[in-house]
Design a protein around this motif. Sequence first.
Motif, mmCIF file in Angstrom:
data_model
loop_
_atom_site.group_PDB
_atom_site.id
_atom_site.type_symbol
_atom_site.label_atom_id
_atom_site.label_comp_id
_atom_site.label_asym_id
_atom_site.label_seq_id
_atom_site.Cartn_x
_atom_site.Cartn_y
_atom_site.Cartn_z
ATOM 1 N N PRO A 54 -34.493 -5.037 40.046
ATOM 2 C CA PRO A 54 -35.088 -5.049 38.712
ATOM 3 C C PRO A 54 -34.760 -6.334 37.960
ATOM 4 O O PRO A 54 -33.915 -7.122 38.392
ATOM 5 C CB PRO A 54 -34.424 -3.842 38.043
ATOM 6 N N ARG A 55 -35.404 -6.518 36.848
ATOM 7 C CA ARG A 55 -35.123 -7.686 36.031
ATOM 8 C C ARG A 55 -33.737 -7.528 35.422
ATOM 9 O O ARG A 55 -33.424 -6.536 34.778
ATOM 10 C CB ARG A 55 -36.171 -7.813 34.928
ATOM 11 N N VAL A 56 -32.878 -8.511 35.639
ATOM 12 C CA VAL A 56 -31.504 -8.441 35.161
ATOM 13 C C VAL A 56 -31.399 -9.180 33.837
ATOM 14 O O VAL A 56 -31.782 -10.342 33.726
ATOM 15 C CB VAL A 56 -30.529 -9.048 36.197
ATOM 16 N N GLY A 57 -30.863 -8.485 32.832
ATOM 17 C CA GLY A 57 -30.675 -9.084 31.528
ATOM 18 C C GLY A 57 -29.333 -9.785 31.443
ATOM 19 O O GLY A 57 -28.638 -9.961 32.453
ATOM 20 N N ASN A 104 -27.839 -4.473 40.785
ATOM 21 C CA ASN A 104 -29.159 -4.051 40.317
ATOM 22 C C ASN A 104 -29.162 -3.588 38.858
ATOM 23 O O ASN A 104 -30.178 -3.081 38.380
ATOM 24 C CB ASN A 104 -29.692 -2.923 41.203
ATOM 25 N N GLY A 130 -29.213 -3.550 34.775
ATOM 26 C CA GLY A 130 -29.905 -4.336 33.757
ATOM 27 C C GLY A 130 -28.969 -5.292 33.049
ATOM 28 O O GLY A 130 -29.344 -6.404 32.692
ATOM 29 N N HIS A 131 -27.727 -4.844 32.836
ATOM 30 C CA HIS A 131 -26.690 -5.679 32.199
ATOM 31 C C HIS A 131 -25.419 -5.528 33.030
ATOM 32 O O HIS A 131 -24.747 -4.497 32.965
ATOM 33 C CB HIS A 131 -26.454 -5.258 30.751
ATOM 34 N N GLN A 132 -25.079 -6.546 33.784
ATOM 35 C CA GLN A 132 -24.001 -6.445 34.750
ATOM 36 C C GLN A 132 -22.623 -6.516 34.103
ATOM 37 O O GLN A 132 -22.431 -7.133 33.058
ATOM 38 C CB GLN A 132 -24.130 -7.549 35.796
ATOM 39 N N HIS A 158 -25.513 2.949 33.302
ATOM 40 C CA HIS A 158 -26.646 3.588 32.626
ATOM 41 C C HIS A 158 -26.410 3.689 31.121
ATOM 42 O O HIS A 158 -27.354 3.580 30.335
ATOM 43 C CB HIS A 158 -26.894 4.982 33.218
ATOM 44 N N ASP A 166 -27.269 0.406 29.532
ATOM 45 C CA ASP A 166 -28.719 0.170 29.491
ATOM 46 C C ASP A 166 -29.422 1.062 28.468
ATOM 47 O O ASP A 166 -30.423 0.658 27.886
ATOM 48 C CB ASP A 166 -29.332 0.412 30.878
#
Length: 300
Positions: free
Chosen positions: A87-90, A128, A130-132, A252, A255
Amino acid sequence: MDADVEADNVEVDTVEVEAPAAAEDAQPTQPSKKSLKKAAKRERFQAQKLERRAREKVAKKEKQRIRAEKRAAGELDEEDLPKKKKPRVGPPFGGRVVVDLGFDEKMTEKEVHSLCSQLAYTYSANRNAGHQFSLLFTGLDGKTLARMDSMSDAGYKRWANSEFWTEGYERLWSEDPTVKPTIVYLTADSDEELTELKPEETYIIGGICDHNRLKRRPTVSALPVLPIGTYLSDLKTRKVLTVNQTFEILVHWVDTRDWESAFHTVIPKRKFEENSKEKAAVPEGTAVVSVEEVEEQTEA
């Protein structure tokens, strides 16, 4: 008059039909060598296509069989994990998650294998996300280190945004003496619930797979538990989660900022099914105690 005489007096008109004359110059056309080659090529391609699909089908089933055996034995490597669309990673969340691997001597070989699979799932979830988070694995030694080195040719050393220490998490306090880190050790045995995650804090997850045999790490500074009881009050089954499940809940929440959604997304559906079965099986008025309570009463 006789019937035979009547038959003799009946006139029958006949029409002669001539067969069409065959064309004198018509001759069967012979296919060209080029068209014959094309037809043969098409036949070969179709035959090879069917064979190729059959081989692929057999190989896929064999791969699924091996993966199922590894999953049952707790030996899944990173390469065995299903490939998901990235997915797109922010931007990174900013917080750090530490997995405390200082329980190596207390685990069996089978439990170590299961734990290492959980670590691979944890890294995959972070990759994977969204915000690592920044991932740190401390106390990597003994059987756990040997197992990690044997998986995918020590592939863990190439994990992005991840760090491994042989020292314990206590080293966190000596990284920068001028900065006092805020460290929160998550546990399954606490009355205090975690309400939110903060990007300036460090969260420690106990890296242990013991099927609830052992007590968790003693208090560091604060030992909050994930707020499962608040958001899933009807879930009365065992709330001890795996390392990767705990981490995925944190991911989660970052996100969505929604604990309930995070729990329902990550906690296996069978947990809720087990809860329904337990309610139906336990007669009204029966006292239900946990394994931990039984152990404490026995020790007392």
